[in-house]
Design a protein around this motif. Sequence first.
Motif, PDB file in Angstrom:
ATOM      1  N   VAL A   1       0.871  -1.171   0.000  1.00 33.26           N
ATOM      2  CA  VAL A   1       0.000   0.000   0.000  1.00 33.26           C
ATOM      3  C   VAL A   1       0.906   1.219   0.000  1.00 33.26           C
ATOM      4  N   HIS A   2       0.935   1.933  -1.123  1.00 31.29           N
ATOM      5  CA  HIS A   2       1.918   3.004  -1.297  1.00 31.29           C
ATOM      6  C   HIS A   2       1.473   4.335  -0.710  1.00 31.29           C
ATOM      7  N   SER A   3       0.207   4.488  -0.400  1.00 28.32           N
ATOM      8  CA  SER A   3      -0.281   5.711   0.230  1.00 28.32           C
ATOM      9  C   SER A   3      -1.429   5.331   1.164  1.00 28.32           C
ATOM     10  N   PRO A   4      -1.732   6.163   2.154  1.00 30.92           N
ATOM     11  CA  PRO A   4      -2.769   5.788   3.125  1.00 30.92           C
ATOM     12  C   PRO A   4      -4.087   5.417   2.458  1.00 30.92           C
ATOM     13  N   SER A   5      -4.584   4.240   2.790  1.00 32.12           N
ATOM     14  CA  SER A   5      -5.854   3.778   2.238  1.00 32.12           C
ATOM     15  C   SER A   5      -6.685   3.188   3.369  1.00 32.12           C
ATOM     16  N   PRO A   6      -8.011   3.310   3.316  1.00 30.54           N
ATOM     17  CA  PRO A   6      -8.852   2.831   4.409  1.00 30.54           C
ATOM     18  C   PRO A   6      -8.849   1.308   4.494  1.00 30.54           C
ATOM     19  N   LEU A   7      -8.963   0.788   5.701  1.00 34.64           N
ATOM     20  CA  LEU A   7      -9.125  -0.647   5.868  1.00 34.64           C
ATOM     21  C   LEU A   7     -10.403  -1.079   5.162  1.00 34.64           C
ATOM     22  N   ARG A   8     -10.311  -2.159   4.415  1.00 34.30           N
ATOM     23  CA  ARG A   8     -11.436  -2.559   3.582  1.00 34.30           C
ATOM     24  C   ARG A   8     -12.539  -3.245   4.364  1.00 34.30           C
ATOM     25  N   ALA A   9     -12.190  -3.864   5.468  1.00 34.22           N
ATOM     26  CA  ALA A   9     -13.208  -4.570   6.243  1.00 34.22           C
ATOM     27  C   ALA A   9     -14.071  -3.566   7.000  1.00 34.22           C
ATOM     28  N   GLY A  10     -15.369  -3.787   7.006  1.00 35.17           N
ATOM     29  CA  GLY A  10     -16.273  -2.876   7.678  1.00 35.17           C
ATOM     30  C   GLY A  10     -16.393  -3.197   9.158  1.00 35.17           C
ATOM     31  N   VAL A  11     -15.291  -3.197   9.856  1.00 29.90           N
ATOM     32  CA  VAL A  11     -15.262  -3.527  11.272  1.00 29.90           C
ATOM     33  C   VAL A  11     -15.099  -2.237  12.068  1.00 29.90           C
ATOM     34  N   ASP A  12     -15.841  -2.100  13.139  1.00 33.61           N
ATOM     35  CA  ASP A  12     -15.774  -0.910  13.973  1.00 33.61           C
ATOM     36  C   ASP A  12     -14.563  -1.010  14.890  1.00 33.61           C
ATOM     37  N   VAL A  13     -13.405  -0.732  14.342  1.00 32.89           N
ATOM     38  CA  VAL A  13     -12.145  -0.893  15.066  1.00 32.89           C
ATOM     39  C   VAL A  13     -11.926   0.295  15.991  1.00 32.89           C
ATOM     40  N   CYS A  14     -11.572   0.019  17.234  1.00 32.12           N
ATOM     41  CA  CYS A  14     -11.250   1.097  18.171  1.00 32.12           C
ATOM     42  C   CYS A  14      -9.801   1.042  18.638  1.00 32.12           C
ATOM     43  N   ARG A  15      -9.144  -0.121  18.527  1.00 28.81           N
ATOM     44  CA  ARG A  15      -7.761  -0.260  18.962  1.00 28.81           C
ATOM     45  C   ARG A  15      -7.010  -1.158  17.984  1.00 28.81           C
ATOM     46  N   VAL A  16      -5.716  -0.879  17.824  1.00 32.14           N
ATOM     47  CA  VAL A  16      -4.889  -1.622  16.881  1.00 32.14           C
ATOM     48  C   VAL A  16      -3.525  -1.876  17.508  1.00 32.14           C
ATOM     49  N   SER A  17      -3.003  -3.086  17.352  1.00 37.08           N
ATOM     50  CA  SER A  17      -1.633  -3.397  17.722  1.00 37.08           C
ATOM     51  C   SER A  17      -1.017  -4.196  16.585  1.00 37.08           C
ATOM     52  N   ALA A  18       0.086  -3.698  16.032  1.00 35.35           N
ATOM     53  CA  ALA A  18       0.664  -4.296  14.827  1.00 35.35           C
ATOM     54  C   ALA A  18       2.035  -4.876  15.117  1.00 35.35           C
ATOM     55  N   SER A  19       2.254  -6.109  14.681  1.00 38.57           N
ATOM     56  CA  SER A  19       3.563  -6.723  14.690  1.00 38.57           C
ATOM     57  C   SER A  19       4.092  -6.718  13.259  1.00 38.57           C
ATOM     58  N   TRP A  20       5.155  -7.497  13.005  1.00 32.18           N
ATOM     59  CA  TRP A  20       5.731  -7.509  11.656  1.00 32.18           C
ATOM     60  C   TRP A  20       4.815  -8.187  10.660  1.00 32.18           C
ATOM     61  N   SER A  21       4.338  -9.380  10.976  1.00 33.96           N
ATOM     62  CA  SER A  21       3.620 -10.178   9.991  1.00 33.96           C
ATOM     63  C   SER A  21       2.118 -10.294  10.253  1.00 33.96           C
ATOM     64  N   TYR A  22       1.636  -9.740  11.351  1.00 37.23           N
ATOM     65  CA  TYR A  22       0.199  -9.782  11.608  1.00 37.23           C
ATOM     66  C   TYR A  22      -0.198  -8.590  12.471  1.00 37.23           C
ATOM     67  N   THR A  23      -1.496  -8.322  12.516  1.00 34.14           N
ATOM     68  CA  THR A  23      -2.037  -7.198  13.263  1.00 34.14           C
ATOM     69  C   THR A  23      -3.233  -7.668  14.077  1.00 34.14           C
ATOM     70  N   ALA A  24      -3.363  -7.140  15.288  1.00 31.40           N
ATOM     71  CA  ALA A  24      -4.522  -7.418  16.139  1.00 31.40           C
ATOM     72  C   ALA A  24      -5.417  -6.196  16.176  1.00 31.40           C
ATOM     73  N   PHE A  25      -6.688  -6.388  15.862  1.00 30.20           N
ATOM     74  CA  PHE A  25      -7.673  -5.319  15.868  1.00 30.20           C
ATOM     75  C   PHE A  25      -8.693  -5.592  16.967  1.00 30.20           C
ATOM     76  N   VAL A  26      -9.014  -4.587  17.759  1.00 31.22           N
ATOM     77  CA  VAL A  26     -10.029  -4.709  18.797  1.00 31.22           C
ATOM     78  C   VAL A  26     -11.214  -3.834  18.407  1.00 31.22           C
ATOM     79  N   THR A  27     -12.414  -4.402  18.393  1.00 34.13           N
ATOM     80  CA  THR A  27     -13.607  -3.652  18.012  1.00 34.13           C
ATOM     81  C   THR A  27     -14.263  -3.055  19.252  1.00 34.13           C
ATOM     82  N   ARG A  28     -15.182  -2.138  19.021  1.00 33.74           N
ATOM     83  CA  ARG A  28     -15.892  -1.507  20.129  1.00 33.74           C
ATOM     84  C   ARG A  28     -16.752  -2.501  20.888  1.00 33.74           C
ATOM     85  N   GLY A  29     -17.104  -3.577  20.241  1.00 34.30           N
ATOM     86  CA  GLY A  29     -17.873  -4.613  20.907  1.00 34.30           C
ATOM     87  C   GLY A  29     -17.029  -5.582  21.711  1.00 34.30           C
ATOM     88  N   GLY A  30     -15.711  -5.347  21.798  1.00 35.83           N
ATOM     89  CA  GLY A  30     -14.843  -6.188  22.601  1.00 35.83           C
ATOM     90  C   GLY A  30     -14.351  -7.441  21.905  1.00 35.83           C
TER      91      GLY A  30
END
Length: 358
Positions: free
Chosen positions: A29-58
């Motif tokens: 992704v060469h420039s900022p683009s929105p996450l394609r999944a329609g998930v109500d993400v409130c928190r993000v933690s990113a490692s090298w090869s994977y990312t953890a997303f936390v939604t408002r619903g827990g």
Amino acid sequence: MAEERPGAWFGFGFCGFGQELGSGRGHQVHSPSPLRAGVDVCRVSASWSYTAFVTRGGRVELSGSASGAAGGCRDAWASEGLLLVLRAGPGPEALLQAWAPDSALRGEPLWAHNVVPEAVEEDDPGGEAQTGRLPLLPCARAYVSPRPPFYRPLAPELRARQLELGAEHALLLDAAGQVFSWGGGRHGQLGHGTLEAELEPRLLEALQGLTMAEVAAGGWHSVCVSETGDIYIWGWNESGQLALPTRNLAEDGETVAREATGLNEDGSQVKRTGRVEDGAPAPFIAVQPFPALLDLPLGSDAVKVSCGSRHTAVVTRTGELYTWGWDQPTQKVTGDKKETPHCIFLKFARWLSLLLPE
């Protein structure tokens, strides 16, 4: 890890494992683009090869080389060796679990620990010292390491507000705005003026008298932002992650005839290589063991900072995003200002950048 705020998340950089939720695999992704999944993400933690997303619903959802999902979660913190999940418990209590990233959050965790937040003290208005995010535990008296022992207590006098982990070091911001560092120091990432390791948290004397609002740890470099919006940065500069002169950002085709190493008056390690127009050796800074004051273009004030392994970004008070450091592949633009909606938070992984506009 981002605080809960409304808005859509954007990402850019290497996405070969599908780390950007809903993006698929094998692209950049060469420039900022929105996450394609329609998930109500409130928190993000990113490692090298994977990312953890936390939604408002827990709900925690993993994307990339690790996959899986689980409900009833308050927070998550991702690293290559360990995935930490903070699950809701009865009342204010919480259950901290450590999982292997490839477990898909199924079966039994590697380790679990009950966490009880401490009562807010009278001299701590607003309870700032007890509101840390992972890897700092809600009690603010301990943190979690990706390597055993997982649970690591902090000294009682360290009233932690924020704690960040690099590849070999840790940074702690206390309730009074002071910065402490410990761990490996071979790249100057501790900021004490040497390349020696520190086994216990040590106050950064160079920043005494300055109140800091935020800290960030890269792989082998460190950054903090003061309450007045000033940026202080130190550690390894191999890829320009300190925004200081570096050989790797020299013009293509430059001939390196010889290389010599010395120290500046402030203790920074300087190597001289190649030639400038007047024929003198051109200096570059390989290691900066003391905090250096960094000015943004137009005198902008910083409010947020985040680091990848070898790149750095800040958000200004007016919502502009500046990035610099390693750009292979495209997780930042060296010394550039990203043309994005005004930002209020950003989070960097080793090769992936995530931001939350207003």
